[in-house]
Write an enzyme that holds these catalytic residues in place. Structure first.
Site, mmCIF file in Angstrom:
data_model
loop_
_atom_site.group_PDB
_atom_site.id
_atom_site.type_symbol
_atom_site.label_atom_id
_atom_site.label_comp_id
_atom_site.label_asym_id
_atom_site.label_seq_id
_atom_site.Cartn_x
_atom_site.Cartn_y
_atom_site.Cartn_z
ATOM 1 C CG ASP A 258 40.609 50.171 32.574
ATOM 2 O OD1 ASP A 258 41.633 50.278 33.125
ATOM 3 O OD2 ASP A 258 40.562 48.978 31.562
ATOM 4 C CG ASP B 109 33.849 50.833 33.842
ATOM 5 O OD1 ASP B 109 34.421 49.570 33.365
ATOM 6 O OD2 ASP B 109 34.986 52.050 33.864
ATOM 7 C CG ASP C 55 35.197 55.604 31.938
ATOM 8 O OD1 ASP C 55 34.347 54.388 31.725
ATOM 9 O OD2 ASP C 55 35.736 55.978 31.012
#
Length: 226
Positions: A12, A10, A173
């Site tokens: 961001d 991922d 995240d």
């Protein structure tokens, strides 16, 4: 059968910390329709979704024309903010990310990729601004796929690289990343420094607190999947 393995990241909240611009751009998006912006935790909680889905989750009572206006306002604000400060300030890499990416890229059998809710334009600006493009052999974004947690991004990454699901991992995240990984048959590695609290990463197979732990963890995973 290939002996390659694939690590999909991922962006961001995993590789870069772009929360300042995300929060500022979302405030402008809500301002465009004369609505109060939700609190910080609520806004960061939708990071990872494609923008239209994120706006819909934050403003479910608004009619579609106003939500489209918010999407446009967010995009304009985000691009302006990044242009004003530059990618390295606007979306700085988290500590030790570059060193770990370079180390993994240096492993002959390891391929790297990204799967992000960003647009293609946003992803291009970020990877070029940080000189990361050369590291990622597959780059999946919101323009080409349904929003996370749909597994389309990861299925495309597997298809482009020829790597089997059991030889690939997703590092992210958010719960959307973990659910996407599970749906695609990948091992899900959560990171604790991003935008979803650890308790939201319950679908992760493992959660790490320091990206420097990732190469060692991956070595164990590859050994078990050999």
């Amino acid at each position: 059968m290939t002996d390659l393995r694939l690590v999909v990241f991922d962006v961001d909240g995993t590789l870069v910390d772009s929360q300042a611009d995300i929060l500022a751009a979302m405030a402008e998006a809500f301002g465009a329709v004369d609505r109060a912006v939700p609190d910080r935790e609520t806004v960061l909680g939708i990071v990872g979704l494609s923008l239209p889905q994120a706006i819909q989750m934050l403003a479910p009572d608004l009619p579609n024309p106003q939500r489209r206006e918010m999407v446009a306002a967010y995009k304009d604000a985000y691009m302006r903010l990044r242009a004003e400060s530059g990618v390295e300030v606007s979306s700085p890499l988290y500590p030790h990310v570059r060193a770990v990416l370079d180390a993994l890229h240096g492993e002959p059998s390891t391929l790297l990729g990204v799967a992000t809710g960003k647009s293609r334009r946003g992803l291009d600006k970020l990877v070029d601004g940080h000189d990361l493009r050369r590291l990622f052999v597959t780059q999946q974004c919101a323009d080409d796929h349904p929003s996370k947690p749909h597994p389309a991004m990861l299925r495309a990454a597997l298809g482009e690289t020829g790597v089997a699901p059991h030889r690939a991992v997703m590092v992210g995240d958010t719960s959307y990343d973990m659910d996407m990984a599970r749906a695609a048959g990948l091992l899900a590695i959560g990171v604790s420094w991003g935008y979803h609290a650890r308790e939201r990463l319950s679908a992760a197979h493992v959660v790490i607190d320091d990206i420097r732990l990732l190469p060692g963890l991956l070595a164990q995973i590859w050994e078990q999947s050999a």
